[in-house]
Motif scaffolding. Structure first.
Motif, PDB file in Angstrom:
ATOM      1  N   TRP A   1      35.985  33.130  40.048  1.00  0.00           N
ATOM      2  CA  TRP A   1      36.130  34.156  40.992  1.00  0.00           C
ATOM      3  C   TRP A   1      37.795  33.955  41.316  1.00  0.00           C
ATOM      4  CZ3 TRP A   1      30.726  33.369  41.977  1.00  0.00           C
ATOM      5  CH2 TRP A   1      30.041  34.472  41.703  1.00  0.00           C
ATOM      6  N   LEU A   2      38.216  32.643  41.608  1.00  0.00           N
ATOM      7  CA  LEU A   2      39.610  32.282  41.887  1.00  0.00           C
ATOM      8  C   LEU A   2      40.459  32.936  40.868  1.00  0.00           C
ATOM      9  CD1 LEU A   2      41.561  30.641  43.539  1.00  0.00           C
ATOM     10  CD2 LEU A   2      41.315  28.943  42.046  1.00  0.00           C
ATOM     11  N   PHE A   3      40.122  32.690  39.638  1.00  0.00           N
ATOM     12  CA  PHE A   3      40.951  33.206  38.608  1.00  0.00           C
ATOM     13  C   PHE A   3      41.041  34.758  38.441  1.00  0.00           C
ATOM     14  CE2 PHE A   3      40.752  28.731  36.363  1.00  0.00           C
ATOM     15  CZ  PHE A   3      42.212  28.456  37.173  1.00  0.00           C
ATOM     16  N   MET A   4      40.020  35.334  38.789  1.00  0.00           N
ATOM     17  CA  MET A   4      39.670  36.685  38.616  1.00  0.00           C
ATOM     18  C   MET A   4      40.494  37.425  39.620  1.00  0.00           C
ATOM     19  SD  MET A   4      37.586  38.248  36.531  1.00  0.00           S
ATOM     20  CE  MET A   4      36.703  39.664  37.285  1.00  0.00           C
ATOM     21  N   GLU A   5      40.561  36.812  40.890  1.00  0.00           N
ATOM     22  CA  GLU A   5      41.302  37.628  42.125  1.00  0.00           C
ATOM     23  C   GLU A   5      42.729  37.304  41.664  1.00  0.00           C
ATOM     24  OE1 GLU A   5      40.632  35.893  45.892  1.00  0.00           O
ATOM     25  OE2 GLU A   5      42.383  37.291  46.657  1.00  0.00           O
ATOM     26  N   LEU A   6      43.121  36.073  41.325  1.00  0.00           N
ATOM     27  CA  LEU A   6      44.710  35.926  41.043  1.00  0.00           C
ATOM     28  C   LEU A   6      45.044  36.791  40.001  1.00  0.00           C
ATOM     29  CD1 LEU A   6      44.643  32.113  41.626  1.00  0.00           C
ATOM     30  CD2 LEU A   6      45.934  33.913  43.061  1.00  0.00           C
ATOM     31  N   LEU A   7      44.119  36.703  39.017  1.00  0.00           N
ATOM     32  CA  LEU A   7      44.436  37.654  37.822  1.00  0.00           C
ATOM     33  C   LEU A   7      44.911  39.105  38.124  1.00  0.00           C
ATOM     34  CD1 LEU A   7      42.099  37.809  34.679  1.00  0.00           C
ATOM     35  CD2 LEU A   7      42.645  39.962  35.940  1.00  0.00           C
ATOM     36  N   LEU A   8      44.052  39.655  39.151  1.00  0.00           N
ATOM     37  CA  LEU A   8      44.207  41.069  39.488  1.00  0.00           C
ATOM     38  C   LEU A   8      45.501  41.200  40.233  1.00  0.00           C
ATOM     39  CD1 LEU A   8      40.585  42.064  40.098  1.00  0.00           C
ATOM     40  CD2 LEU A   8      42.171  42.766  38.214  1.00  0.00           C
ATOM     41  N   LYS A   9      45.850  40.049  40.917  1.00  0.00           N
ATOM     42  CA  LYS A   9      47.144  39.990  41.683  1.00  0.00           C
ATOM     43  C   LYS A   9      48.324  39.718  40.834  1.00  0.00           C
ATOM     44  CE  LYS A   9      45.174  39.543  45.899  1.00  0.00           C
ATOM     45  NZ  LYS A   9      44.807  40.788  46.741  1.00  0.00           N
TER      46      LYS A   9
ATOM     47  N   HIS B   1      48.853  37.301  38.531  1.00  0.00           N
ATOM     48  CA  HIS B   1      49.140  35.946  38.241  1.00  0.00           C
ATOM     49  C   HIS B   1      48.981  35.370  36.828  1.00  0.00           C
ATOM     50  CE1 HIS B   1      48.777  31.097  38.826  1.00  0.00           C
ATOM     51  NE2 HIS B   1      49.832  31.718  39.415  1.00  0.00           N
ATOM     52  N   VAL B   2      49.699  35.512  35.616  1.00  0.00           N
ATOM     53  CA  VAL B   2      49.638  35.353  34.594  1.00  0.00           C
ATOM     54  C   VAL B   2      48.679  34.014  34.317  1.00  0.00           C
ATOM     55  CG1 VAL B   2      50.366  35.543  32.210  1.00  0.00           C
ATOM     56  CG2 VAL B   2      51.118  37.108  33.914  1.00  0.00           C
ATOM     57  N   PRO B   3      49.330  32.969  34.506  1.00  0.00           N
ATOM     58  CA  PRO B   3      48.481  31.596  34.289  1.00  0.00           C
ATOM     59  C   PRO B   3      47.048  31.540  34.455  1.00  0.00           C
ATOM     60  CG  PRO B   3      50.536  31.191  35.362  1.00  0.00           C
ATOM     61  CD  PRO B   3      50.515  32.735  35.465  1.00  0.00           C
ATOM     62  N   SER B   4      46.680  32.423  35.517  1.00  0.00           N
ATOM     63  CA  SER B   4      45.318  32.365  35.845  1.00  0.00           C
ATOM     64  C   SER B   4      44.454  33.401  34.912  1.00  0.00           C
ATOM     65  CB  SER B   4      44.995  33.123  37.262  1.00  0.00           C
ATOM     66  OG  SER B   4      45.518  32.518  38.318  1.00  0.00           O
ATOM     67  N   ALA B   5      44.964  34.260  34.384  1.00  0.00           N
ATOM     68  CA  ALA B   5      44.432  35.056  33.107  1.00  0.00           C
ATOM     69  C   ALA B   5      44.473  34.019  32.102  1.00  0.00           C
ATOM     70  CB  ALA B   5      45.389  36.112  32.656  1.00  0.00           C
ATOM     71  N   GLN B   6      45.438  33.295  31.783  1.00  0.00           N
ATOM     72  CA  GLN B   6      45.512  32.194  30.461  1.00  0.00           C
ATOM     73  C   GLN B   6      44.494  31.216  30.710  1.00  0.00           C
ATOM     74  OE1 GLN B   6      49.553  31.150  30.886  1.00  0.00           O
ATOM     75  NE2 GLN B   6      50.339  32.686  29.579  1.00  0.00           N
ATOM     76  N   ALA B   7      44.206  30.806  32.072  1.00  0.00           N
ATOM     77  CA  ALA B   7      43.218  29.604  32.192  1.00  0.00           C
ATOM     78  C   ALA B   7      41.769  30.297  31.868  1.00  0.00           C
ATOM     79  CB  ALA B   7      43.128  29.223  33.530  1.00  0.00           C
ATOM     80  N   LEU B   8      41.735  31.690  32.330  1.00  0.00           N
ATOM     81  CA  LEU B   8      40.449  32.492  32.382  1.00  0.00           C
ATOM     82  C   LEU B   8      40.034  32.657  30.486  1.00  0.00           C
ATOM     83  CD1 LEU B   8      38.348  33.366  34.339  1.00  0.00           C
ATOM     84  CD2 LEU B   8      39.427  35.454  34.282  1.00  0.00           C
ATOM     85  N   GLY B   9      40.986  32.871  29.813  1.00  0.00           N
ATOM     86  CA  GLY B   9      41.086  33.242  28.339  1.00  0.00           C
ATOM     87  C   GLY B   9      40.649  31.652  27.929  1.00  0.00           C
TER      88      GLY B   9
ATOM     89  N   ALA C   1      44.888  44.271  35.354  1.00  0.00           N
ATOM     90  CA  ALA C   1      43.668  44.112  34.755  1.00  0.00           C
ATOM     91  C   ALA C   1      43.707  44.129  33.492  1.00  0.00           C
ATOM     92  CB  ALA C   1      42.804  45.137  35.394  1.00  0.00           C
ATOM     93  N   ILE C   2      44.540  44.983  32.888  1.00  0.00           N
ATOM     94  CA  ILE C   2      44.738  45.317  31.383  1.00  0.00           C
ATOM     95  C   ILE C   2      45.331  43.841  30.843  1.00  0.00           C
ATOM     96  CG2 ILE C   2      45.802  46.204  29.474  1.00  0.00           C
ATOM     97  CD1 ILE C   2      45.445  48.701  30.950  1.00  0.00           C
ATOM     98  N   VAL C   3      46.398  43.041  31.351  1.00  0.00           N
ATOM     99  CA  VAL C   3      46.919  41.895  31.031  1.00  0.00           C
ATOM    100  C   VAL C   3      45.741  40.783  30.986  1.00  0.00           C
ATOM    101  CG1 VAL C   3      48.606  40.267  31.273  1.00  0.00           C
ATOM    102  CG2 VAL C   3      49.334  42.624  31.689  1.00  0.00           C
ATOM    103  N   GLY C   4      45.121  40.779  32.065  1.00  0.00           N
ATOM    104  CA  GLY C   4      44.172  39.823  32.174  1.00  0.00           C
ATOM    105  C   GLY C   4      43.010  39.840  31.076  1.00  0.00           C
ATOM    106  N   LEU C   5      42.637  41.068  30.862  1.00  0.00           N
ATOM    107  CA  LEU C   5      41.660  41.410  29.780  1.00  0.00           C
ATOM    108  C   LEU C   5      42.260  40.969  28.491  1.00  0.00           C
ATOM    109  CD1 LEU C   5      38.905  42.940  29.934  1.00  0.00           C
ATOM    110  CD2 LEU C   5      40.092  44.858  28.914  1.00  0.00           C
ATOM    111  N   ALA C   6      43.426  41.146  28.154  1.00  0.00           N
ATOM    112  CA  ALA C   6      44.002  40.718  26.884  1.00  0.00           C
ATOM    113  C   ALA C   6      43.862  39.352  26.723  1.00  0.00           C
ATOM    114  CB  ALA C   6      45.534  41.152  26.927  1.00  0.00           C
ATOM    115  N   TRP C   7      44.443  38.487  27.733  1.00  0.00           N
ATOM    116  CA  TRP C   7      43.897  36.926  27.544  1.00  0.00           C
ATOM    117  C   TRP C   7      42.615  36.625  27.504  1.00  0.00           C
ATOM    118  CZ3 TRP C   7      47.814  34.127  26.169  1.00  0.00           C
ATOM    119  CH2 TRP C   7      49.011  34.225  26.693  1.00  0.00           C
ATOM    120  N   ILE C   8      41.673  37.269  28.254  1.00  0.00           N
ATOM    121  CA  ILE C   8      40.046  36.930  27.986  1.00  0.00           C
ATOM    122  C   ILE C   8      39.993  37.278  26.633  1.00  0.00           C
ATOM    123  CG2 ILE C   8      37.980  37.308  28.659  1.00  0.00           C
ATOM    124  CD1 ILE C   8      39.134  38.240  31.551  1.00  0.00           C
TER     125      ILE C   8
END
Lengths: 161, 1143
Positions: B795-803, B805-813, B884-891
């Motif tokens: 959840w933490l990473f989801m929220e930050l990703l939407l804000k 924060h790219v490293p969060s997206a990478q961590a989620l990936g 959201a799209i950038v986050g989705l890309a890393w996931i």
């Protein structure tokens, strides 16, 4: 054509090591590298002598120092030294140099080809012939001459494109 | 009898000289296979061929015999009956007399003689018959090259397989050999001929009798070839090299000691030749002869050999200075030219063989003694003439070679020369405990004599090499003479060396090098031979250390001293000298303390270099060094966090870089550092935890970046157990932060809540660091590492990703990449499986309070959105959609790399983004932006970029180093699934803009896929590829993608299988390439485009001639390109297209 070689036994010199240009690992993509002496020399060094299997460099007909370039004013002057004074091949060599530079340099350049002073019997005549636009154009209409020039300009084995 | 007629046909076809070679080979093969399958016997074949074998027409006879011989040659592994072999070999031996049809006879004999036991061999008596016929009938030198070669091979084969037959042939055969070899000039034949002589002489040294006549004769023939002079140019088609020939000749020379009276004078004569090649060859041969001819025979020539060797060494153009390679202290004195090196090798062998004799020669040599008598005149390096330098160097080399060969010779050399050196240097026996002070106050008065010092260093090195070499053999009588001598003088020598180094500015480079080298040698003597007192070793080490600490302005002596220290460390580590290690440890400690010593004015980079180099010389030292480095890192960081005062910013960055780039890779290759690394990370987290308020300025971002990089790298090297602890720690710190609101105790069941991202998140610099560090931890861990509270982390990473924060997206990936999955039954320590994580990521309801449309929280509400809805623009906030799209890309990248099927869903979402009603429908939001900017930053572009993120290799996360789960060939798979889909979409696309976006997406995928995979689809891809190239060429955004696309195009152009397609599209390809030729933003693109044009110039004339004018125009512009390599390529290209007219 000539039944006898004009200079049957020319002195052959060693080829100079090709200077490798230092390429810094991180080059500025937009920095210009002006055309310089060495670049022109690299174009000319492998031209073959019309009567020997040696390159002009090996016969010291041209040297790097004999080339003057001014890139900003688009001007090149090549001074070449025929192997013997009465060499009737001088005009052919000069023509080869001119054709090679015509093909290798941007069209903005003015090219001067000269015989080194005192190295040829009919120096003035040859110089005039080589730098007369119309006579050069006429010479290049002559299929025999063009064949000869192309022969000299053909890339040698080692550096075939 | 169909087979027989078939056979006759084949035979006729082979014998008929007018048939083509391929037909003849085919019929040969047919006959062989008949024989191999036992459909035909040799007897029948011979009977069928009868007429051809005995025909009076020599051409037909020749072909006939050759056919039979070739057939036998290809039956070498088929068993044949003895009687058959007998009659065949007699036939062929007989035919040796028939010079008109010789080839077949030779091939046949050779084929039969080569047969091995088990498949039927030729008997000895038959072999003798062959040999007899050979001697009687063959005049080898009158034959053609290939026949000569066959003759030699036959002889070689007879020698190898039937030595007994050879013996019975008697001396006659030697004359035959002489006759055959004499005047042979072909390299291939010679190679065999030399081998024949070698075999003959080695196997039957007595055969030719004691009469010197025949040996001399044979050597006379051989000697003419020495040294081998090869006139064939390199390019010519000769598969024999000069080296092979010269080695074969050398073996022939040394085949029997009987050659000695002839060979040695010849070699000595050639040694005096001016040809370098002759010298090298003679020296090589001489050292081989030494071994083969034996002591007694060599003794006769000792004097002559010694004087030529000495002259060669003395006249070698080396001078001592040239050998002082500043790069390696080891190099002193032994980077000679090849001739001198060979000469010294010979000398070494001679000394080993007959040490008394040669040592006498050396010790009593006038030239050498002259140098020693005049040694006082070689006082300082700069005043010695070049000639004398060479002489000194020569003497040094000779003495070193002699001393290094055996222990007794080392003793002898030391006894003879060492006292003189010691006297010249003015050294006396010192008690090492006296007056040992590193300051060098009690240094030898005056300047030490250069010549003496140089020779002492050389001698010391030689006997160090000798002892180190034999220390492993361990059979070494203690206390040899030289050891005793050295032991008594070691202290004063060390002092002389130190005084040589530390005389401030007046010291010349040569002196420094000598001094440092001398010290290094003294310190690396094996303790069992030269028990250097600890105090002396410490004295030496301290001296080197003080150079490092004080002389940092002089690069050379600083580098040399450091190198010497490292070498000493390596030596101690390698030979486990425990006593020395104790002293060395002190040095390591001191160097380590330099790092934090404020009073030391040495530049920080130098300090780091010294400490890391010394640490890398051994594991124990590294264990000492690493805590020092870490301590320095902690101090710097805590200064930074607490006081905001960093000192020089560079230092910390340098420190971190040194730690990451030099020390960590070294640690990675050795064991036992896990604990150290683990503690390092934990300590950093502790530090952050303690310090609640950072007083850091924003411009120190690069320190934070370097810290994050280091931490990530360290964690990736840790074991799983340590990673578990680290993750716990990191989680504890994160969960205590104000932005973290998902503690399980507070929210339960968490699924009911949904994610509310409407509030603005205010993150301080500390928060940002904590978050980035936490995501780095997650990115770098092993798949098996246990995460404390997976859901909350998600959840933490989801929220930050939407804000955003790219490293969060990478961590989620990384998380989705590493989670265990239910379907393949992977064991996992985490209580959350991939499926659940995916569920959380995609189905969590997200509420967002934005101006446009407000959504209340709670899942019953219709306005609740999921990640998918956000990507498709359900909220009217464009930034949110992009995040959201950038986050989705890393996931998606994480899933794609592990080859998970869920990646399809992500691709579907991205594809849906492409087909939004109007890609630019947010334009009204940003009224003042102009249209172009809007297009480039539109959501669709981000969706296309998502494919770039998914396909390209990232250095930050999801790589092998960070333990990503990578499925083989995932790029190829993805490419082959996506290509048809995207292509269909491109065809259907209605607007130009949409088409360009789709092209871009496909281009990203293509450019990252391995070339082989794409080449197969060349036909379909070329149009898209060209479109994409043209599109990218409009700006300089995606230079690298463009370059890889162009490489792809060039791959297609040069691939044979796609030739037709290229011809078909020649027009548009050239259109595209001529534009690339003037692409201003990347030189490689222009160059490659020109290369592609050259490749195009060989296409069929009719197709490309119409395009010639266009190409030439473009290329002549390139002749004036700012970059040289482009101009050169343009000349080639122009020539290629100009010559189209003439061909």
């Amino acid at each position: 054509m000539v039944s006898e070689l004009i200079n049957a036994n020319p002195v052959v010199y060693e080829k100079k090591e090709r200077r490798v240009r230092s390429t810094p690992s991180c080059v500025d993509e937009y920095a210009a590298e002006p055309i310089d002496q060495l670049e022109i020399f690299d174009h000319l060094r492998d031209i073959k002598d019309p009567e020997h299997p040696y390159s002009l460099e090996e016969l010291k007909v041209i040297t790097e120092d004999a080339i003057e370039v001014d890139d900003s004013n688009s001007y090149v002057r090549v001074t070449f030294t025929p192997t013997v004074e009465h060499c009737s091949m001088a005009t052919i060599i000069g023509l080869c140099l001119r054709v090679k530079l015509m093909r290798s340099l941007p069209s903005r350049y003015k090219v001067d080809i000269r015989i080194a002073p005192g190295s040829h019997a009919t120096e003035a005549a040859v110089n005039k012939q080589l730098n007369d636009k119309e006579r050069v154009a006429a010479a290049l209409e002559n299929p025999n001459l063009v064949d000869m020039v192309d022969e000299c300009l053909a890339p040698s084995n080692g550096f075939a494109g | 009898m169909a087979e027989l007629s078939e056979l006759t046909r084949h035979i006729e076809s082979y014998v008929d000289a007018s048939r083509s070679p391929s037909e003849q080979v085919a019929s040969l093969r047919a006959i062989t296979s008949l024989l191999n399958k036992d459909l035909l016997s040799i007897e029948i074949l011979v009977r069928e061929m009868g007429l051809y074998l005995t025909n009076t027409d020599s051409v037909i006879r020749c072909r006939g015999i050759l056919l039979l011989a070739e057939v036998l040659d290809s039956l070498s592994s088929k068993p044949l009956e003895t009687s058959t072999i007998h009659s065949l070999i007699i036939f062929f031996a007989d035919r040796l007399a028939d010079w008109k049809a010789l080839r077949g006879a030779l091939v046949g004999c050779l084929a039969l003689i080569r047969r091995t036991d088990g498949v039927g061999m030729v008997t000895i008596s038959d072999a003798m018959a062959v040999m007899k016929s050979y001697v009687q009938n063959l005049h080898v030198q009158s034959l053609a090259q290939h026949d000569r070669k066959l003759c030699f091979e036959l002889l070689e084969c007879l020698l190898e397989n039937y030595p007994d037959a050879f013996v019975s042939a008697g001396t006659e055969i030697f004359y035959a050999i002489c006759e055959a070899v004499d005047y042979e000039k072909d390299p291939q034949c010679l190679l065999v001929a030399f081998h024949i002589v070698e075999l003959a002489m080695r196997q039957f040294p007595d055969l030719c009798g004691p009469s010197d006549g025949s040996v001399g004769e044979i050597f006379d023939i051989l000697g003419r070839y020495f040294p081998i002079h090869f006139t064939h140019a390199k390019g010519q088609d000769v598969d024999v090299t000069r080296d092979e020939l010269s080695r074969a000749l050398m073996f022939a020379f040394t085949s029997t000691p009987l050659f000695e009276p002839f060979a040695i004078p010849l070699l000595l004569e050639k040694l005096s030749s001016s040809l370098p090649l002759a010298k090298i060859d003679s020296l090589k041969c001489l050292s081989h002869c030494t071994l083969k001819y034996g002591t007694d025979r060599m003794e006769k020539h000792a004097m002559a050999i010694w004087s030529s060797l000495r002259n060669i060494v003395f006249s070698s153009s080396q001078e001592p200075l040239l050998c002082f390679d500043s790069e390696s202290v080891d190099g002193v004195g032994f980077s000679d030219d090849e001739i001198a090196k060979e000469a010294l090798t010979v000398l070494e062998k001679l000394v080993m063989q007959n040490s008394v004799l040669f040592l006498n020669l050396i010790v009593n040599d006038e030239d050498i003694n002259l140098i020693f008598n005049n040694i006082n005149s070689y006082k300082s390096f700069s005043n010695i003439s070049l000639q004398s330098k060479q002489k000194i160097h020569g003497v040094g080399c000779i003495l070193a070679t002699a001393a290094r060969s055996t222990i007794s010779s080392c003793n002898r050399i030391f006894e003879s020369f060492f006292p003189c050196l010691i006297n010249t240097l003015g050294l006396s026996i010192l008690n090492p405990s006296d007056n040992m002070s590193p300051s060098g106050k009690h240094a030898v008065s005056g300047t030490p004599n250069f010549g003496a010092l140089y020779l002492s260093v050389i001698l010391l090195e030689a006997c160090r090499d000798l002892t180190v070499g034999s220390a492993q053999g361990a059979s070494f009588p203690a206390h040899e003479t030289f050891c005793c001598m050295l032991e008594s003088f070691s202290a004063s020598l060390a002092r002389a060396f130190i005084s040589n180094v530390g005389r401030g500015n007046e010291t010349s480079i040569a002196d420094v090098i000598l001094g440092v080298k001398g010290l290094q040698i003294l310190a690396t003597f094996p303790g069992s031979f030269l028990p250097i007192p600890e105090s002396l070793l410490e004295y030496i080490l301290t001296a080197l250390l003080s150079i490092i600490a004080e002389n940092f302005q002089s690069t050379l002596s600083w580098n040399l001293a450091l190198k010497a220290l490292v070498n000493i460390g390596l030596y101690i580590e390698k030979y486990h000298e425990s006593k020395k290690e104790i002293s060395y440890m002190v040095v390591v400690e001191k160097i380590g303390s330099l790092l934090t010593a404020a009073e030391c004015v040495m530049p920080y980079s130098r300090k780091l270099e010294a400490i890391s180099e010394v640490g890398m010389s051994g594991r124990n030292y590294m264990l000492k060094v690493v805590p020092r480095l870490e301590e320095a890192i902690f101090t710097n960081l805590s200064d930074l966090f607490e006081n905001g005062d960093t000192g020089p910013v560079d230092n910390t960055v340098q420190l971190l870089e040194c730690y990451t780039n030099k020390v960590l890779p070294w640690i990675n290759n050795s064991e036992g550092f896990d604990e150290v690394l683990h503690l390092f990370v934990i300590n950093i987290w502790n530090q952050i935890e303690c310090c609640k308020h950072f007083s850091i300025r924003t411009e120190e971002e690069d320190i934070l970046e370097a810290t994050i990089k280091t931490i990530k790298f360290v964690i990736s090297n840790c074991s799983e157990t340590s990673q578990n602890v680290i993750v716990q720690k990191a989680y504890a710190v994160v969960s205590s932060c104000h932005f973290f609101s998902w503690n399980e105790s507070v929210v339960n069941p968490i699924e009911m809540r949904g994610l509310d991202i409407s509030h603005k998140l205010k993150l301080s610099i500390r928060d940002r660091l904590v978050l980035s560090l936490f995501s780095s931890v997650i990115m770098a861990i092993h798949p098996q590492t246990r995460l404390p509270d997976v859901r909350a982390t998600l959840w933490l990473f989801m929220e930050l990703l939407l804000k955003g924060h790219v490293p969060s997206a990478q961590a989620l990936g990384s998380m989705v990449n590493k989670f265990g999955s239910k379907s393949n039954g992977q064991s996992t320590l985490n209580d959350c499986l991939l499926e659940e994580a995916m569920d959380i990521i995609f189905n969590t309801s997200i509420s967002h309070a934005d101006s446009a449309f407000r959504i209340s929280t709670g899942i019953e509400d219709k306005g609740t959105m999921t990640l998918k809805d956000l990507c498709l623009g359900a909220s009217n906030n464009r930034q949110l959609q992009i995040n959201a799209i950038v986050g989705l890309a890393w996931i998606g990248k994480g899933l794609l790399m592990r080859g998970h099927e869920k990646v399809k869903d992500i691709v579907m979402i991205l594809l849906e983004c492409f087909s939004l009603k109007d890609g630019r429908h947010f334009r009204q939001d940003s009224g003042q932006e102009n249209c172009e900017q809007d297009v480039s930053s539109s959501v669709m572009t981000y969706a296309a970029d998502a494919f770039h993120i998914m396909m390209s290799d990232s250095e930050v996360c999801l790589s092998r180093r960070y333990h990503a789960n990578i499925r083989p060939l995932y790029k190829q798979r993805f490419f082959s699934t996506m290509m048809p889909i995207l292509q269909a979409l491109i065809i259907k696309s209605d607007s130009l803009f949409k088409r360009s976006i789709l092209c871009r997406a496909l281009a990203y995928i293509m450019s990252e896929t391995p070339l082989v995979a794409v080449q197969g689809e060349a036909k379909k891809l070329t149009p898209v590829l060209l479109d994409a190239l043209l599109m990218f060429s409009k700006d300089n955004q995606d230079k690298d993608t463009m370059y890889s696309l162009l490489l792809l195009l060039s791959g297609i152009l040069t691939d044979k299988s796609s030739q037709e397609d290229v011809i078909e599209n020649a027009h548009i390809i050239i259109n595209c390439l001529t534009r690339m030729v003037s692409y201003p933003h990347m030189m490689l693109v222009r160059e490659t485009a020109l290369q592609c044009l050259v490749a195009m110039s060989v296409l069929p004339h009719s197709r490309i001639y119409p395009l010639r004018k266009q190409v030439l125009q473009a290329v002549s512009r390139a002749l004036d390109d700012p970059k040289r390599s482009v101009r050169l390529q343009a000349v080639t290209c122009r020539q290629a297209w100009l010559s189209l007219a003439t061909t």
